[in-house]
Design a protein around this motif. Structure first.
Motif, PDB file in Angstrom:
ATOM      1  N   TRP A 187       0.834  -1.214   0.000  1.00 15.72           N
ATOM      2  CA  TRP A 187       0.000   0.000   0.000  1.00 15.72           C
ATOM      3  C   TRP A 187       0.867   1.262   0.000  1.00 15.72           C
ATOM      4  CZ3 TRP A 187      -1.126   2.663   5.006  1.00 15.72           C
ATOM      5  CH2 TRP A 187      -2.056   3.704   4.871  1.00 15.72           C
ATOM      6  N   LEU A 188       1.900   1.280   0.825  1.00 11.67           N
ATOM      7  CA  LEU A 188       2.739   2.478   0.932  1.00 11.67           C
ATOM      8  C   LEU A 188       3.585   2.691  -0.322  1.00 11.67           C
ATOM      9  CD1 LEU A 188       3.821   2.190   4.677  1.00 11.67           C
ATOM     10  CD2 LEU A 188       2.343   3.947   3.699  1.00 11.67           C
ATOM     11  N   VAL A 189       4.065   1.580  -0.891  1.00 17.41           N
ATOM     12  CA  VAL A 189       4.932   1.668  -2.073  1.00 17.41           C
ATOM     13  C   VAL A 189       4.095   1.905  -3.344  1.00 17.41           C
ATOM     14  CG1 VAL A 189       6.321   0.144  -3.555  1.00 17.41           C
ATOM     15  CG2 VAL A 189       6.886   0.374  -1.142  1.00 17.41           C
ATOM     16  N   GLY A 190       2.827   1.483  -3.296  1.00 16.89           N
ATOM     17  CA  GLY A 190       1.934   1.696  -4.439  1.00 16.89           C
ATOM     18  C   GLY A 190       2.262   0.830  -5.629  1.00 16.89           C
ATOM     19  N   SER A 191       2.704  -0.394  -5.346  1.00 14.42           N
ATOM     20  CA  SER A 191       3.030  -1.297  -6.465  1.00 14.42           C
ATOM     21  C   SER A 191       2.809  -2.738  -6.014  1.00 14.42           C
ATOM     22  CB  SER A 191       4.499  -1.097  -6.852  1.00 14.42           C
ATOM     23  OG  SER A 191       4.873  -2.010  -7.861  1.00 14.42           O
ATOM     24  N   ASP A 192       2.623  -3.616  -6.997  1.00 13.44           N
ATOM     25  CA  ASP A 192       2.470  -5.037  -6.671  1.00 13.44           C
ATOM     26  C   ASP A 192       3.823  -5.737  -6.617  1.00 13.44           C
ATOM     27  OD1 ASP A 192      -0.228  -5.232  -6.238  1.00 13.44           O
ATOM     28  OD2 ASP A 192      -0.678  -5.310  -8.385  1.00 13.44           O
ATOM     29  N   TYR A 193       3.811  -6.909  -5.971  1.00 15.21           N
ATOM     30  CA  TYR A 193       5.045  -7.676  -5.815  1.00 15.21           C
ATOM     31  C   TYR A 193       5.447  -8.347  -7.121  1.00 15.21           C
ATOM     32  CZ  TYR A 193       4.586  -7.067  -0.803  1.00 15.21           C
ATOM     33  OH  TYR A 193       4.518  -6.515   0.450  1.00 15.21           O
ATOM     34  N   GLU A 194       6.780  -8.390  -7.343  1.00 12.56           N
ATOM     35  CA  GLU A 194       7.286  -9.063  -8.543  1.00 12.56           C
ATOM     36  C   GLU A 194       8.043 -10.337  -8.183  1.00 12.56           C
ATOM     37  OE1 GLU A 194       9.131  -6.923 -12.092  1.00 12.56           O
ATOM     38  OE2 GLU A 194      10.855  -7.775 -11.049  1.00 12.56           O
ATOM     39  N   PHE A 225       9.464  -5.126  -5.915  1.00 16.56           N
ATOM     40  CA  PHE A 225       8.160  -4.716  -6.440  1.00 16.56           C
ATOM     41  C   PHE A 225       8.244  -4.478  -7.940  1.00 16.56           C
ATOM     42  CE2 PHE A 225       7.699  -3.885  -2.008  1.00 16.56           C
ATOM     43  CZ  PHE A 225       6.363  -4.115  -1.757  1.00 16.56           C
ATOM     44  N   LYS A 226       7.075  -4.474  -8.583  1.00 13.98           N
ATOM     45  CA  LYS A 226       7.027  -4.252 -10.042  1.00 13.98           C
ATOM     46  C   LYS A 226       7.606  -2.887 -10.400  1.00 13.98           C
ATOM     47  CE  LYS A 226       3.731  -7.465 -11.822  1.00 13.98           C
ATOM     48  NZ  LYS A 226       3.097  -8.304 -10.833  1.00 13.98           N
ATOM     49  N   ASN A 227       7.473  -1.882  -9.499  1.00 15.63           N
ATOM     50  CA  ASN A 227       8.033  -0.559  -9.800  1.00 15.63           C
ATOM     51  C   ASN A 227       9.512  -0.451  -9.420  1.00 15.63           C
ATOM     52  OD1 ASN A 227       7.989  -0.353  -7.040  1.00 15.63           O
ATOM     53  ND2 ASN A 227       6.648   1.440  -6.951  1.00 15.63           N
ATOM     54  N   GLY A 228      10.132  -1.585  -9.077  1.00 17.99           N
ATOM     55  CA  GLY A 228      11.573  -1.605  -8.830  1.00 17.99           C
ATOM     56  C   GLY A 228      11.973  -1.472  -7.369  1.00 17.99           C
ATOM     57  N   ASP A 314      -7.174  -6.641  -2.078  1.00 19.68           N
ATOM     58  CA  ASP A 314      -6.010  -6.459  -1.187  1.00 19.68           C
ATOM     59  C   ASP A 314      -5.737  -7.743  -0.409  1.00 19.68           C
ATOM     60  OD1 ASP A 314      -5.541  -3.696  -1.814  1.00 19.68           O
ATOM     61  OD2 ASP A 314      -7.315  -3.206  -0.643  1.00 19.68           O
ATOM     62  N   GLY A 315      -6.797  -8.400   0.028  1.00 20.13           N
ATOM     63  CA  GLY A 315      -6.643  -9.676   0.735  1.00 20.13           C
ATOM     64  C   GLY A 315      -6.007 -10.724  -0.167  1.00 20.13           C
ATOM     65  N   LYS A 316      -6.429 -10.746  -1.424  1.00 26.61           N
ATOM     66  CA  LYS A 316      -5.881 -11.721  -2.390  1.00 26.61           C
ATOM     67  C   LYS A 316      -4.399 -11.475  -2.650  1.00 26.61           C
ATOM     68  CE  LYS A 316      -7.898 -12.778  -6.286  1.00 26.61           C
ATOM     69  NZ  LYS A 316      -8.764 -12.720  -7.485  1.00 26.61           N
ATOM     70  N   LYS A 317      -4.037 -10.196  -2.798  1.00 27.80           N
ATOM     71  CA  LYS A 317      -2.629  -9.865  -3.081  1.00 27.80           C
ATOM     72  C   LYS A 317      -1.731 -10.308  -1.921  1.00 27.80           C
ATOM     73  CE  LYS A 317      -3.019  -7.727  -7.036  1.00 27.80           C
ATOM     74  NZ  LYS A 317      -2.358  -8.176  -8.271  1.00 27.80           N
ATOM     75  N   ALA A 318      -2.245 -10.167  -0.698  1.00 27.65           N
ATOM     76  CA  ALA A 318      -1.438 -10.563   0.467  1.00 27.65           C
ATOM     77  C   ALA A 318      -1.278 -12.084   0.526  1.00 27.65           C
ATOM     78  CB  ALA A 318      -2.067 -10.029   1.754  1.00 27.65           C
TER      79      ALA A 318
END
Ligand SMILES: NC(=O)c1ccc[n+]([C@@H]2O[C@H](COP(=O)([O-])OP(=O)(O)OC[C@H]3O[C@@H](n4cnc5c(N)ncnc54)[C@H](O)[C@@H]3O)[C@@H](O)[C@H]2O)c1
Length: 337
Positions: A187-194, A225-228, A314-318
Motif C-alpha cells: 500500500w505504501l509503495v503503491g506497487s504489486d510484488y514481482e 516490487f514491479k516498480n523496482g 487487497d486480501g488476495k494480493k497478500a
C-alpha cells in the motif's frame, strides 16, 4: 437502516476486539448474535455483548436471527466457507486477515461477494492507523523523494492458537503475523510484488518439530516490487518480549520511520536511578484506535452505500505473496509472481 446489526462469527481474540467496538464504541452498530463452535465461548460473549442469541453454527444463526452484516473472527481456514455463506445470504462482510488459505478459495470468495453485491472489507487495520496514514501522506507529497527500500519488522509476543502451527492449514507466521507487513508495504509503495525470496527456521518451539515439521517461528523475506522498489520483512513469533511492529522507508531524498516500541510516552525515573519505559505488549494496545477506525469505516460504508477501499483484492494480493514466500522457503529458490 439506522443501525447496522452484526452477527459475530468467532468470539476469540480478534473477533472480540471488533465486537466490543461494534457494541460499545460505535453509536450506529450493534451485535445481535454470536456464533462460535465452542458453546461456552459463544454464550459468554453473547452475555457480555448483550446479543439476542448465540449459536454454535452459522447456518443456525442465519435462520434464527436477523442481521445486516457479519464480522468474521474465526480461524483463517474457515474464512472461505463462512464468507461464501454470508454473501449468498446477502450479508455484508467484515473478515479478519488473512483472507483465506488458498488462492482458489480467495477467487471463490471474490466471485460470491461480486455476484451477491454485498460489501466486503478485509481486516488490515494498519490502513486506519494514524501513523501509517501520515507516512502515506508524506510519501505521496514526495517529502522523502521516491521510495527505494522498505524494511518492516513484524514480531508477535506469544504463540497464537494451536491451529496456526500447521503451516499447510494456516500458511504459518508469514500469513498470521506478517500479512500486515506484506499489505502495508504494498500500500505504501503503491506497487504489486514481482519477486520474493524467503528463509525461515524454528528456533524457539522445539515442541512442534515432530508434529509440525514445516512450522517456523522466525523468517526473513526479501522482495522486489514491479516498480523496482526493494523490500525486506523480518518476522518472529513468539518474540516473547512484546508486540513489535515498525517500518522504515528509504527514499531518494530522505527516510521515514513508523512505529515505536513504547506503549505509552511515559518515562519513569525511579530511586535506583533506572529509567523505565513500558514496551508494547499486544497488537490490541498498539492498534486499538486503528481497529476502532476500521470498524467505524466499515459501518459507514454500509450505511452510506460506499465500497470499502480495503478490499478483497487487497486480501488476495497478500495471500498470493505469502504463498509465494512459503514456496521460496520450501524450495530455497526465489519465486516470481
Ligand atoms: N488484524 C489483526 O491484527 C488480527 C489479530 C489476531 C488475529 N487475527 C485473525 O483473526 C482470526 C482469528 O484469530 P484469533 O487469534 O482471534 O483466534 P482465536 O482462536 O482466539 O479465536 C477464534 C474463535 O473462533 C472459534 N471458531 C472456530 N471455528 C469456528 C467456526 N467454524 N465458526 C465460528 N467460530 C469458530 C473458536 O472457538 C475461537 O473462539 C485469524 O484469521 C487471525 O489471523 C487478526
Amino acid at each position: 437502516m439506522e443501525k447496522v446489526k452484526f452477527c459475530l462469527i468467532g468470539a476469540g481474540r480478534a473477533g472480540m476486539v471488533h465486537a466490543r467496538n461494534y457494541e460499545f464504541e460505535i453509536a450506529n452498530t450493534e451485535i445481535v448474535a454470536v456464533v462460535d463452535t465452542n458453546k461456552k465461548i459463544a454464550e459468554e460473549a453473547a452475555k457480555e455483548l448483550s446479543a439476542n442469541n448465540f449459536f454454535i453454527d452459522f447456518e443456525e444463526a442465519l435462520i434464527g436471527e436477523e442481521f445486516d452484516a457479519v464480522c468474521i473472527g474465526a480461524p483463517t481456514f474457515v474464512h472461505a466457507e463462512t464468507v461464501i455463506k454470508a454473501a449468498e445470504a446477502g450479508k455484508h462482510i467484515f473478515c479478519e486477515k488473512p483472507l483465506s488459505s488458498t488462492l482458489e478459495e480467495a477467487n471463490q470468495m471474490e466471485e460470491a461477494v461480486r455476484r451477491n453485491q454485498v460489501k466486503f472489507q478485509i481486516g488490515f487495520m494498519r490502513r486506519f492507523d494514524q501513523n501509517f496514514l501520515k507516512a502515506k501522506e508524506i510519501i505521496e507529497r514526495g517529502e522523502i523523494g521516491t521510495p527505494i527500500l522498505v524494511k518492516s519488522v513484524g514480531r508477535g509476543p506469544g504463540l497464537p492458537p494451536k491451529w496456526y502451527c500447521d503451516v499447510k492449514r494456516s500458511n504459518g507466521l508469514l500469513a498470521e503475523v506478517n500479512s500486515h507487513d506484506f499489505d502495508s508495504i504494498r500500500w505504501l509503495v503503491g506497487s504489486d510484488y514481482e519477486q520474493v525470496y524467503a528463509i525461515a527456521d524454528n528456533f524457539k518451539c522445539p515442541q512442534y518439530r515432530e508434529e509440525y515439521p514445516d512450522f517456523y517461528d522466525t523468517a526473513v523475506v526479501s522482495l522486489r516490487f514491479k516498480n523496482g522498489v526493494l523490500g525486506m520483512i523480518d518476522g518472529c513469533c513468539p518474540a516473547t518480549y512484546g508486540y513489535d511492529a515498525r517500518m522504515e522507508i528509504l527514499g531518494t531524498e530522505g527516510m521515514l520511520q513508523i512505529g515505536s516500541q513504547q506503549a505509552y510516552s511515559v518515562l519513569v525515573w525511579n530511586n535506583k536511578s533506572q529509567l523505565i519505559k513500558e514496551g508494547n505488549r499486544s497488537w490490541r494496545i498498539l492498534f486499538k484506535d486503528a481497529y476502532l477506525e476500521e470498524d467505524k469505516y466499515f459501518a459507514n460504508c454500509i450505511l452510506n452505500n460506499k465500497e470499502p477501499e480495503v478490499s478483497i483484492e487487497d486480501g488476495k494480493k497478500a495471500i498470493e505473496i505469502v504463498i509465494a514466500a512459503n514456496k521460496s522457503i520450501k524450495t530455497g529458490q526465489p519465486v516470481k509472481l
